[in-house]
Write a protein that holds these residues in place. Structure first.
Motif, PDB file in Angstrom:
ATOM      1  N   LEU A   1      -1.298 -12.444  -8.760  1.00 15.37           N
ATOM      2  CA  LEU A   1       0.115 -12.507  -9.148  1.00 15.37           C
ATOM      3  C   LEU A   1       0.964 -13.198  -8.087  1.00 15.37           C
ATOM      4  CD1 LEU A   1       0.629  -9.006 -10.777  1.00 15.37           C
ATOM      5  CD2 LEU A   1       0.482 -11.216 -11.915  1.00 15.37           C
ATOM      6  N   ARG A   2       0.662 -12.952  -6.845  1.00 17.62           N
ATOM      7  CA  ARG A   2       1.405 -13.626  -5.777  1.00 17.62           C
ATOM      8  C   ARG A   2       1.154 -15.125  -5.782  1.00 17.62           C
ATOM      9  NH1 ARG A   2       0.052  -9.236  -1.171  1.00 17.62           N
ATOM     10  NH2 ARG A   2       1.582  -7.684  -1.812  1.00 17.62           N
TER      11      ARG A   2
ATOM     12  N   ALA B   1       5.962  -9.108   0.663  1.00 17.55           N
ATOM     13  CA  ALA B   1       4.536  -9.056   0.328  1.00 17.55           C
ATOM     14  C   ALA B   1       3.759  -8.124   1.254  1.00 17.55           C
ATOM     15  CB  ALA B   1       3.930 -10.451   0.398  1.00 17.55           C
TER      16      ALA B   1
ATOM     17  N   ARG C   1       4.591  -5.130   2.273  1.00 19.00           N
ATOM     18  CA  ARG C   1       4.787  -3.703   2.032  1.00 19.00           C
ATOM     19  C   ARG C   1       3.525  -3.084   1.440  1.00 19.00           C
ATOM     20  NH1 ARG C   1       9.599  -2.791  -1.715  1.00 19.00           N
ATOM     21  NH2 ARG C   1       8.563  -4.491  -2.760  1.00 19.00           N
TER      22      ARG C   1
ATOM     23  N   VAL D   1      -5.495  -8.213  -7.992  1.00 17.29           N
ATOM     24  CA  VAL D   1      -4.367  -8.371  -8.917  1.00 17.29           C
ATOM     25  C   VAL D   1      -3.137  -8.835  -8.156  1.00 17.29           C
ATOM     26  CG1 VAL D   1      -2.779  -7.097 -10.418  1.00 17.29           C
ATOM     27  CG2 VAL D   1      -5.234  -6.772 -10.653  1.00 17.29           C
ATOM     28  N   GLY D   2      -2.871  -8.216  -7.036  1.00 16.81           N
ATOM     29  CA  GLY D   2      -1.722  -8.606  -6.226  1.00 16.81           C
ATOM     30  C   GLY D   2      -1.828 -10.032  -5.728  1.00 16.81           C
ATOM     31  N   LEU D   3      -3.024 -10.419  -5.314  1.00 16.58           N
ATOM     32  CA  LEU D   3      -3.225 -11.781  -4.829  1.00 16.58           C
ATOM     33  C   LEU D   3      -3.045 -12.798  -5.945  1.00 16.58           C
ATOM     34  CD1 LEU D   3      -4.003 -13.514  -2.400  1.00 16.58           C
ATOM     35  CD2 LEU D   3      -6.385 -13.277  -3.105  1.00 16.58           C
TER      36      LEU D   3
ATOM     37  N   PRO E   1       1.282  -0.851  -0.925  1.00 15.53           N
ATOM     38  CA  PRO E   1       1.473  -0.250  -2.255  1.00 15.53           C
ATOM     39  C   PRO E   1       1.210   1.255  -2.195  1.00 15.53           C
ATOM     40  CG  PRO E   1      -0.639  -1.332  -2.165  1.00 15.53           C
ATOM     41  CD  PRO E   1       0.056  -1.618  -0.853  1.00 15.53           C
TER      42      PRO E   1
ATOM     43  N   ARG F   1      -8.762  -0.206  -4.123  1.00 16.45           N
ATOM     44  CA  ARG F   1      -8.143  -1.135  -3.167  1.00 16.45           C
ATOM     45  C   ARG F   1      -8.482  -2.585  -3.499  1.00 16.45           C
ATOM     46  NH1 ARG F   1      -9.021   2.203   2.450  1.00 16.45           N
ATOM     47  NH2 ARG F   1      -7.366   3.702   2.074  1.00 16.45           N
TER      48      ARG F   1
ATOM     49  N   ARG G   1      -6.477  -3.666  -6.634  1.00 10.89           N
ATOM     50  CA  ARG G   1      -5.081  -3.909  -6.267  1.00 10.89           C
ATOM     51  C   ARG G   1      -4.936  -5.200  -5.485  1.00 10.89           C
ATOM     52  NH1 ARG G   1      -2.368   1.733  -4.383  1.00 10.89           N
ATOM     53  NH2 ARG G   1      -2.076   2.570  -6.469  1.00 10.89           N
ATOM     54  N   LEU G   2      -5.864  -5.424  -4.579  1.00 12.42           N
ATOM     55  CA  LEU G   2      -5.810  -6.636  -3.774  1.00 12.42           C
ATOM     56  C   LEU G   2      -5.958  -7.877  -4.638  1.00 12.42           C
ATOM     57  CD1 LEU G   2      -5.776  -7.746  -0.811  1.00 12.42           C
ATOM     58  CD2 LEU G   2      -8.258  -7.734  -0.962  1.00 12.42           C
TER      59      LEU G   2
END
Length: 156
Positions: free
Chosen positions: A34-35, A85, A87, A30-32, A89, A24, A27-28
């Protein structure tokens, strides 16, 4: 109840909790990242579109109406980005770790029930639990008493 099983299940539970937290967190992050990068690029692109749209609309409408229309469009775009954003994963690895976590919890509950059954059995039949411990203890006491009796005889 077997303490080795309890320790094994607790270790599996701890490891799966760590794996779930690590997945988690990765993912958080990497997602942050990239966002944030996408937001920076989108901000520059939106700024350029804003300039071009503003200059085009000023020719048709007044400056106030053009700025208000572009501000409303920006709010709509921001709402769409927040919905996308938000949604959750989905992934196979988090499902697997969650399944192992549930299995470990179930195994620990079975071990706890076995312990409860042993304790309740010991309360109902105390001699059945004392006898297996008492017999070896009596044998050790007898051996110790024999050694104690032989040593003074050997010294004399």
């Amino acid at each position: 109840m077997n303490t080795d099983n309890v320790v094994k299940h607790l270790r599996a539970l701890w490891r799966t909790d760590r794996i779930i937290a690590d997945i988690r967190l990765r993912r958080l992050l990497v997602g942050l990242g990239l966002r944030a990068f996408a937001a920076l690029i989108a901000a520059f692109g939106l700024l350029m579109l804003e300039f071009s749209a503003y200059f085009a609309l000023v020719q048709i409408w007044s400056a106030i109406a053009a700025a208000a229309a572009l501000g409303a469009i920006n709010f709509v775009i921001a709402a769409i980005v927040f919905v996308v954003a938000g949604r959750p994963p989905s992934g196979h690895d988090i499902e697997l770790a969650t399944e192992i976590h549930g299995t470990s919890i179930e195994a620990l509950q079975l071990e706890a029930r076995a312990l409860q059954d042993q304790v309740s059995g010991a309360v109902h039949h105390p001699l059945s639990t004392i006898v297996p411990v008492l017999v070896p203890l009596i044998a050790i006491i007898i051996k110790t008493m024999r050694k104690g009796a032989k040593q003074p005889a050997a010294e004399a």
